[in-house]
Scaffold this active site. Sequence first.
Site, PDB file in Angstrom:
ATOM      1  N   HIS A  57       0.823  -1.207   0.000  1.00 33.83           N
ATOM      2  CA  HIS A  57       0.000   0.000   0.000  1.00 33.83           C
ATOM      3  C   HIS A  57       0.862   1.264   0.000  1.00 33.83           C
ATOM      4  O   HIS A  57       0.364   2.342   0.285  1.00 33.83           O
ATOM      5  CB  HIS A  57      -0.909   0.016   1.234  1.00 33.83           C
ATOM      6  CG  HIS A  57      -1.735  -1.205   1.391  1.00 33.83           C
ATOM      7  ND1 HIS A  57      -2.599  -1.620   0.412  1.00 33.83           N
ATOM      8  CD2 HIS A  57      -1.810  -2.125   2.382  1.00 33.83           C
ATOM      9  CE1 HIS A  57      -3.199  -2.746   0.812  1.00 33.83           C
ATOM     10  NE2 HIS A  57      -2.725  -3.084   1.997  1.00 33.83           N
ATOM     11  N   HIS A 219      -7.016  -4.476  -1.407  1.00 36.51           N
ATOM     12  CA  HIS A 219      -6.363  -5.756  -1.691  1.00 36.51           C
ATOM     13  C   HIS A 219      -7.036  -6.419  -2.883  1.00 36.51           C
ATOM     14  O   HIS A 219      -6.959  -7.627  -3.068  1.00 36.51           O
ATOM     15  CB  HIS A 219      -6.441  -6.685  -0.495  1.00 36.51           C
ATOM     16  CG  HIS A 219      -6.070  -6.032   0.780  1.00 36.51           C
ATOM     17  ND1 HIS A 219      -6.993  -5.414   1.580  1.00 36.51           N
ATOM     18  CD2 HIS A 219      -4.864  -5.875   1.365  1.00 36.51           C
ATOM     19  CE1 HIS A 219      -6.362  -4.897   2.630  1.00 36.51           C
ATOM     20  NE2 HIS A 219      -5.077  -5.155   2.523  1.00 36.51           N
TER      21      HIS A 219
END
Lengths: 331, 331
Positions: A57, A219
Amino acid sequence: MKKFINDPKNFVPDMLKGLALANPDTLRYVPEYNLIHRADAPNADKVTIIQGSGSGHEPAHVMTVGRGMLDAACPGDVFAAPPVDYVYETTKLLASPKGVLLLVNNYTGDRMAFEMAQEMARADGIRVETLFIDDDVAVKDSLYTIGRRGVAGNFFVMKAVGAAAEAGADLDEIIRIGEKVNSVTRTMGVALTACTPPSKGSPLFDLGPDEIEIGVGIHGEPGRRRGNLVSADEIVDDILGAVITDLPFTSGDRVALMVNGLGGTPISELYLLYGLAHEKLVSAGITIGRNYVGEYCTSLDMAGASITLVKLDEEIESLLAAPAEIAIRVF
Amino acid sequence: MKKFINDPKNFVPDMLKGLALANPDTLRYVPEYNLIHRADAPNADKVTIIQGSGSGHEPAHVMTVGRGMLDAACPGDVFAAPPVDYVYETTKLLASPKGVLLLVNNYTGDRMAFEMAQEMARADGIRVETLFIDDDVAVKDSLYTIGRRGVAGNFFVMKAVGAAAEAGADLDEIIRIGEKVNSVTRTMGVALTACTPPSKGSPLFDLGPDEIEIGVGIHGEPGRRRGNLVSADEIVDDILGAVITDLPFTSGDRVALMVNGLGGTPISELYLLYGLAHEKLVSAGITIGRNYVGEYCTSLDMAGASITLVKLDEEIESLLAAPAEIAIRVF
């Protein structure tokens, strides 16, 4: 899979090593726990702020360690919660007498790791509290989550509690601020393409050449629905509309507006989205007090974006405006 | 093509509009000439610095307008030189009695537009000079170039002349500095994927699933050779090696090291590359005085990266360290 990697198993440590080498004056790297911390932490005069999450991330969260932001980040492998002992050892190493706040995006695996580590640290006599972030309006429950997911709006919680901690606020006050910011922050994202985790070597899900995933998780989790690729205007209507109606944000509100890239989308397209979102908010009578355009919380190489709104008041706006320094910089 | 766009023909104006809306205090947008300029320009006390180029390289150059950097940028359409009249009108609007410096990456189309605009502005009595940047070591001549191409190393020329102009240096001194920085700056890039211009709607060139283009240009032009996808380590050996041997950089040198993303590569991979390049330079006895990791000069959504080295001396290092403010920021 086309990536700049050596051994996919070492993707995270190889990245962390590069990050530490690029920031020798401000960051320290402890390979045993995937730990990146401020060179000047722990600081007995301030509450320690720690965030953990899966990797993939970036810049969240290892690159948002710095003055006025996080004291430390302990990531897991790509899209995997950090092991309990990483969180526990990080908490012990960085503990301050003023206490420790653990920031956690709301995913089941992360919750388990942090809650267990918190118990272990408390048993050692460390004062530690945990704050969960759940800004994603897309879905109520999700593939990895009971309740809403924490996504890019996390940035605003980090920034606000980081500023308060830097100014010397105590742990209770910092928790109050973090919960308040989380309660007025809403995000929704859209994916144009899937992302490819290094260890998998192929896209995490299938998305047709004309398909988009509306409300995608960071995700690659499913969102609200698959749709056809439509104009940027229609996409902004869709995701900004969902964000606005959720809190809801209403005419007369003053907000921070973030257009966040998910990793594979160029900044030109993010500014294009920003322009559309800006005009739609102004039309709705909503004032943009602060704006953020770029990559804050990504999903590896996913092409896509999310839009976040934060309802501002004087306290939040002043915390967001406080000076801060992190690894991600231009000059 | 999967992009956030409305009408592909309006991609550039739609992006520029968003950029201006996000920076109301510091930037002004003149749609007639694709012109983004500092709200406080022209300033009679400083030389005006203007860069033009095709669009698609963002943040270069419209997002690097600001204090201590460019006074203005007038881009063309994606990968197309700005029309002569855009450059001419921009020069007239932003002219300062101290003079105007036009920065141009060395591409034939851009050279023609800027040289013609310079003649027209001179005929109006404006003092204007042009500086060409050609930092790419990959090829001697190229698809759109006689001589070397200008690529990400352009950032360092902008930064140095921007700092000198801000400090009040005269035009001759600024040209001396710009030429000096260009003469010690070297770059080479590598593409993992092609890029897709909005108006074309499909990838600009074909690159097999295991192929990479070594020495790629920022418009997808061929580089030195096609190769197979290899480890990040081997890629850094290859492109950093080409950069080092070109100037050449040698043991005892102090350098700025930039790892630049080409648009579709996540920052995690850029930091991984940084770590490898850093260690290789240290092994070669070269000291890294300043480092830059992120997107500085992109090629739309191309996955890829470039490495730039600048040989530092006291003067260059101090200009690079001078404060500056541009649209691309985190907070």
